[in-house]
Enzyme design. Sequence first.
Site, PDB file in Angstrom:
ATOM      1  N   HIS A 161      20.770   4.009 -13.906  1.00  0.00           N
ATOM      2  CA  HIS A 161      21.098   4.025 -12.481  1.00  0.00           C
ATOM      3  C   HIS A 161      22.314   4.900 -12.171  1.00  0.00           C
ATOM      4  O   HIS A 161      22.589   5.183 -11.004  1.00  0.00           O
ATOM      5  CB  HIS A 161      21.312   2.595 -11.960  1.00  0.00           C
ATOM      6  CG  HIS A 161      22.645   2.009 -12.273  1.00  0.00           C
ATOM      7  ND1 HIS A 161      22.872   1.136 -13.321  1.00  0.00           N
ATOM      8  CD2 HIS A 161      23.848   2.162 -11.667  1.00  0.00           C
ATOM      9  CE1 HIS A 161      24.136   0.774 -13.330  1.00  0.00           C
ATOM     10  NE2 HIS A 161      24.753   1.379 -12.343  1.00  0.00           N
ATOM     11  N   ASP A 196      17.441  -0.358 -17.783  1.00  0.00           N
ATOM     12  CA  ASP A 196      18.549   0.475 -17.285  1.00  0.00           C
ATOM     13  C   ASP A 196      19.301   1.108 -18.457  1.00  0.00           C
ATOM     14  O   ASP A 196      20.396   0.677 -18.830  1.00  0.00           O
ATOM     15  CB  ASP A 196      19.479  -0.390 -16.438  1.00  0.00           C
ATOM     16  CG  ASP A 196      20.467   0.428 -15.621  1.00  0.00           C
ATOM     17  OD1 ASP A 196      20.298   1.663 -15.552  1.00  0.00           O
ATOM     18  OD2 ASP A 196      21.396  -0.170 -15.049  1.00  0.00           O
ATOM     19  N   SER A 228      29.647   0.579 -14.874  1.00  0.00           N
ATOM     20  CA  SER A 228      28.255   0.757 -15.280  1.00  0.00           C
ATOM     21  C   SER A 228      28.121   1.850 -16.325  1.00  0.00           C
ATOM     22  O   SER A 228      28.812   2.863 -16.285  1.00  0.00           O
ATOM     23  CB  SER A 228      27.385   1.114 -14.070  1.00  0.00           C
ATOM     24  OG  SER A 228      27.264   0.019 -13.206  1.00  0.00           O
TER      25      SER A 228
END
Length: 279
Positions: free
Chosen positions: A71, A118, A223
């Site tokens: 992402h 992810d 992230s």
Amino acid sequence: MLSGNGVPFGAALVVVVVALISQGEGIIGGREAAPHSRPYMASIQLPEGENLKHECGGFVVADQWVMTAAHCLPAGPNGRKVVLGVHSLSEAEETKQTFDILELHNHPNFLESNYDNDIALIKLDRPFNASEAVAAVDFLRGGGTNPDTDAEVEAAGWGSLDNLGSRPDRLREVVMDVVNPVRCRRSDYFGRKFTGNMICAHKLCPEPCDGPHRKEDTCDGDSGGPLLFNGIVVGITSNGGKKCGQLKKPGIYTIVSHYTEWIDNTMGLQPAATTDPGA
């Protein structure tokens, strides 16, 4: 700690797609890491005028490869750089090495609706120069032992320090506990958004809380960074609640060992022996 695109170093995402999505993960609580004590850390940065701005984390897994979250770069590199050997984002550290992205491989089954699968691999434009500040880290392969409920795990990144978006200049780290996956599948936690490819973790503040947060967690900007168990990467900071640090929205991490075949095929590697942090 840790995410880009606006998603926390372990936090931020969709609610059933909306209430659960946020865009990046950062570290709530935790502490500043010792300079270059985590030489595998990568900062994925987007050009902003003449400067570069940190968006997501990542970690070095081979001499020309960095692992991160899909992402973080959903539409391709778009001029982003990968910076290794970083502790302070702003200081001109001699240890820093900056790379263009030669190849980006987002997992073909990544789902933006719930961030399943992810995981992404970045091939740098050249091998890095190994040093005390830049080195690869081992990651858990298929057949290895993932951490059980209540096991202590670690994350690190340059993600937001709070829900106001305050970002640190220097790398931070946090120790958390793995949350029972049955709890994370409950409707008041993540429900069906939480899949078998995910680990959730946070650190509850003991009562009475000494700090400003009820729990420690990753957040926006974290992230793509690593989740480690006994020094081995077992997860990738992916997402969590709309706000970092919520009691029923632990950070969510992609289980790396579920993707061994894809990783080997993408990097052109021969199957290697399992490095097992639970052994």
